[in-house]
Enzyme design. Structure first.
Site, PDB file in Angstrom:
ATOM      1  N   GLU A 176      79.327 -20.866 -54.483  1.00 54.23           N
ATOM      2  CA  GLU A 176      78.191 -21.238 -54.384  1.00 54.23           C
ATOM      3  C   GLU A 176      78.460 -21.840 -56.484  1.00 54.23           C
ATOM      4  O   GLU A 176      77.530 -21.705 -57.113  1.00 54.23           O
ATOM      5  CB  GLU A 176      76.405 -20.260 -54.129  1.00 54.23           C
ATOM      6  CG  GLU A 176      76.281 -19.866 -53.119  1.00 54.23           C
ATOM      7  CD  GLU A 176      75.564 -18.592 -53.706  1.00 54.23           C
ATOM      8  OE1 GLU A 176      75.409 -18.434 -54.189  1.00 54.23           O
ATOM      9  OE2 GLU A 176      74.315 -18.402 -52.516  1.00 54.23           O
ATOM     10  N   GLU A 286      76.568 -17.482 -43.038  1.00 58.15           N
ATOM     11  CA  GLU A 286      75.391 -16.107 -43.562  1.00 58.15           C
ATOM     12  C   GLU A 286      74.699 -16.591 -42.570  1.00 58.15           C
ATOM     13  O   GLU A 286      73.160 -16.527 -43.032  1.00 58.15           O
ATOM     14  CB  GLU A 286      75.076 -16.371 -44.487  1.00 58.15           C
ATOM     15  CG  GLU A 286      76.894 -16.241 -45.955  1.00 58.15           C
ATOM     16  CD  GLU A 286      76.385 -16.083 -46.794  1.00 58.15           C
ATOM     17  OE1 GLU A 286      75.483 -15.843 -46.960  1.00 58.15           O
ATOM     18  OE2 GLU A 286      77.456 -15.766 -47.895  1.00 58.15           O
TER      19      GLU A 286
HETATM   20  C1  XIL Z   1      72.541 -11.347 -50.471  1.00 58.78           C
HETATM   21  C2  XIL Z   1      72.534  -9.717 -50.037  1.00 58.78           C
HETATM   22  O1  XIL Z   1      72.410  -9.566 -48.297  1.00 58.78           O
HETATM   23  C3  XIL Z   1      71.611  -9.137 -50.445  1.00 58.78           C
HETATM   24  O2  XIL Z   1      71.552  -7.409 -50.037  1.00 58.78           O
HETATM   25  C4  XIL Z   1      71.539  -8.903 -51.844  1.00 58.78           C
HETATM   26  O3  XIL Z   1      70.426  -8.343 -52.097  1.00 58.78           O
HETATM   27  C5  XIL Z   1      71.921 -10.618 -52.469  1.00 58.78           C
HETATM   28  O4  XIL Z   1      72.767 -10.180 -51.715  1.00 58.78           O
HETATM   29  N1  XIL Z   1      74.321 -15.607 -50.519  1.00 58.78           N
HETATM   30  C6  XIL Z   1      75.711 -14.960 -50.210  1.00 58.78           C
HETATM   31  C7  XIL Z   1      75.216 -13.649 -50.033  1.00 58.78           C
HETATM   32  O5  XIL Z   1      76.456 -15.864 -50.629  1.00 58.78           O
HETATM   33  O6  XIL Z   1      76.298 -12.981 -50.742  1.00 58.78           O
HETATM   34  C8  XIL Z   1      74.573 -12.885 -49.971  1.00 58.78           C
HETATM   35  O7  XIL Z   1      73.623 -12.038 -49.806  1.00 58.78           O
HETATM   36  C9  XIL Z   1      73.120 -13.549 -49.607  1.00 58.78           C
HETATM   37  C10 XIL Z   1      73.291 -15.318 -50.182  1.00 58.78           C
END
Ligand code: XIL
Length: 403
Positions: A176, A286
């Site tokens: 990101e 994701e």
């Molecule tokens: C999220 C997790 O799922 C949560 O448990 C945590 O509180 C915050 O992060 N983008 C990403 C992930 O790259 O690492 C994130 O994961 C969601 C958004």
């Protein structure tokens, strides 16, 4: 032949036929709730997602200690052949101070996956969230210099990627780093990393360190909203520059935190075409499709929330919402299969609708722009995955394996 002989023969024939039919339906074991139209896949409940997609790409899931130690664990082994630690390898959790590394959870995930012949994606080596705050302070509490910060990044990556060398097949190296705004000239997010390095050098550095630490691991740049036209162009520029500078990068992680109406098939194809035209692979890292839609028009008779927009009244997982989610999942996987030669993984973010990181987000809670926390909405469950709250396959599941 008298009547009783005929009757006996007929009834034994009938019995035989009944047994044969029962045996056949047992072997096929067709679930009642399968999608029935134009079925070409042999639906078999002993198969998991990974089996339906064996000739396409690995299918993964984000895992935590809770999922490994609870009833999710059996489902993970049955359905998936790739895992990503949801939080346990991020900089802050795994490296909370200079000389402290928390290996316990990360090791456990690696051991679990290895013992079940499941691939592991590492997530992630450099991010502006869940960061190791100590890295940004110098020895006397002053802001750290660029040189020291990059040295720390190098140590971190060498130690973490080095420990799992040969076990983690792909890393999200930088997460990101691209800006979310509409200004196309503003490519990079103004994170601590960017500010202290006075530019994007940390991105290139992270990839070079990761390649040195584990030359066989596939290295990915990972981001969300990668299909939105403005952000897509910014990500493209970043990738093009990395390639021109001969930075060791294998592909792009498109997070795929999607909505019922977003992305459109056209935007998804464009994003895939752009990235693959650079010779890069794609992993959907994701994936989830939330049912929660933002809305900016105030409902009649209600006062505007702070910021002027109104929360969306949401009725939950209605049949209409379900149908839209099925269609969006089907659209996505239809396109994924068409791009099978470029897509090297599709991973879901969490196991089932029982518990998603998206649940209850919004309403002033913090949690990152990927979750849409800056958009006012009524705080509800997101129902974003292929398994329901009882860990059963949803109709959306059958829509992605039925091809
Ligand atoms: C999220 C997790 O799922 C949560 O448990 C945590 O509180 C915050 O992060 N983008 C990403 C992930 O790259 O690492 C994130 O994961 C969601 C958004």
């Amino acid at each position: 032949m008298d009547f009783s002989t005929v009757a006996k023969k007929a009834s034994s024939g009938l019995l035989f036929l009944t047994i044969a039919l029962m045996a056949l339906s047992f072997v096929q074991c067709t679930p009642k709730h399968q999608v029935t139209s134009s079925t070409t896949t042999l639906i078999n409940p002993d198969k998991g997602l990974k089996d339906y997609y064996r000739d396409y790409f690995p299918i993964g899931v984000a895992v935590s200690m809770a999922s490994l130690h609870g009833p999710d664990s059996a489902l993970i082994v049955k359905e998936f052949n790739s895992v990503t630690p949801e939080n346990d390898m991020k900089m802050g959790p795994i490296h909370p101070s200079e000389n402290v590394y928390n290996w316990k959870n990360a090791d456990e995930i690696v051991d679990f996956a290895t013992s079940h012949h499941i691939k592991i994606r590492g997530h992630n080596l450099c991010w502006h969230n869940q960061e190791a705050a100590w890295m940004f302070k110098g020895p006397n509490g002053e802001p750290v210099t660029k040189e020291l910060l990059l040295q720390r990044l190098k140590n971190h990556i060498f130690t973490v990627a080095g420990r799992y060398k040969g076990k983690i097949y792909a890393w999200d190296v930088v997460n990101e780093a691209v800006d979310d705004g509409d200004d196309t000239t503003q490519i990079y997010r103004k994170s601590n990393w960017y500010k202290i390095c006075n530019g994007p050098d940390f991105i290139e550095a992270a990839f070079r360190y990761a390649h040195e630490a584990d030359p066989d691991a596939k290295l990915y740049y990972n981001d969300y909203n990668s299909e939105h036209p403005v952000k897509r162009e910014k990500i493209y520029k970043l990738l093009k520059k990395l390639i021109e500078d001969h930075v060791p990068i294998d592909g792009v992680g498109m997070q795929a935190h999607w909505k019922l109406n977003d992305p459109s098939p056209n935007d998804l194809r464009k994003a895939l075409d752009e990235v693959t035209s650079l010779g890069l692979k794609v992993q959907f890292t994701e994936m989830d499709i939330t049912i929660r839609l933002p809305k900016s028009t105030p409902a009649p008779g209600t006062a505007p929330a702070a910021g002027g927009a109104m929360p969306t009244p949401e009725a939950g997982y209605t049949p209409e919402v379900e149908a839209k989610q099925i269609a969006q999942y089907k659209m996505a996987f239809d396109i994924f299969r068409q791009y099978r030669h470029f897509i090297t993984n599709v991973t879901f973010w969490n196991v089932s609708d029982r518990s998603s990181w998206l649940d209850w987000r919004g309403g002033g809670l913090t949690g990152g722009a990927a979750a849409g926390v800056n958009t006012p909405r009524e705080v509800r469950k997101a129902y974003p995955l292929l398994f329901d709250e009882n860990r059963q396959r949803k109709k959306a599941y059958w829509s992605v394996v039925n091809f």
